[in-house]
Scaffold this active site. Structure first.
Site: not given
Ligand code: GAR
Length: 217
Positions: A37, A88, A113-114, A130, A132, A166-167
């Site tokens: 991304n 954190r 991922m944190r 973010n 998701h 809130e997540v």
């Molecule tokens: C993506 O699919 C994003 O939506 C997800 O991690 C992946 C990262 O891909 N994010 C989450 O799950 C956040 N909770 P990338 O490193 O190739 O961009």
């Protein structure tokens, strides 16, 4: 029946809607892993689809592929390994300091991922996005793609939203839907979602920033 194998995708709001920004956005991108991304954002900027500049990439896992991508783009990267911080909040304080040093205006969590705390969220009030891999509010938290497969839904997708304490719960900026196909594995479904993430994320950044610039004018 013809067209059976076509995988349609639906983005809401439909791309493209013209987005005009007063000036280039200064972005700080946060990534934990592959960074595809992040790469899509850098490419959209290079292609002049997004009027912005990535000031810095922050990553928390040594060896994250995202860092190698930053090197290839000539973008500075900073490792903040969460294992070396007592809490954190301590990690987030270091993140805020690094983002401020690099004069970042918008924070882009691209596969971060944190869980983040008010230390970061309050420092960049309504300026953290973010991505998701589900159609929120379905399948919040970890392993969203796995959750969707297990639930047996036939449509899933991805969401770009503002970050609040809130997540996975802040205002939704843009979503894209993809079908879950017969025989999908975690990998095939996540690949299909990734393709849409790469399309919507640069656009969502522009949309969110435009909304804020206009609300101030
Ligand atoms: C993506 O699919 C994003 O939506 C997800 O991690 C992946 C990262 O891909 N994010 C989450 O799950 C956040 N909770 P990338 O490193 O190739 O961009």
């Amino acid at each position: 029946m013809s067209g059976m194998t076509t995988v349609a995708s639906l983005i809401s709001p439909t791309v493209p809607v013209s987005v005009t920004l007063d000036r280039p956005l200064k972005l700080g991108v946060m990534a934990s892993g592959s960074g595809s991304n992040f790469e899509a954002i850098a490419q959209a900027i290079a292609d002049r689809q997004l009027n912005a500049q990535v000031q810095v990439l922050l990553y928390n896992n040594p060896g994250a592929k995202a860092a190698a991508r930053a090197d290839r783009w000539g973008i500075p990267s900073v490792l903040l390994n969460h294992r070396e911080f007592a809490s954190r909040e301590a990690l987030d304080a270091a993140i805020v300091a690094t983002l401020q040093q690099h004069e970042v205006e918008w924070v882009i969590m691209a596969g971060w991922m944190r869980i983040v705390t008010p230390v970061l969220i309050n420092a960049f009030h309504r300026r953290i996005l973010n991505i998701h891999p589900s159609l929120l509010p379905s399948f919040k938290g970890n392993r969203a793609v796995e959750q969707a497969l297990a639930a047996g839904v036939k449509i899933t997708g991805c969401t770009v939203h503002l970050v609040v304490p809130e997540v996975d719960s802040g205002d939704i900026i843009i979503q894209a839907a993809v079908p879950v196909l017969f025989g999908d594995t975690l990998e095939t479904l996540h690949d299909r979602i990734h393709t849409q993430e790469h399309r919507i994320f640069p656009y969502a950044i522009a949309l969110a920033a435009q909304a804020q610039q206009h609300s101030k004018s």
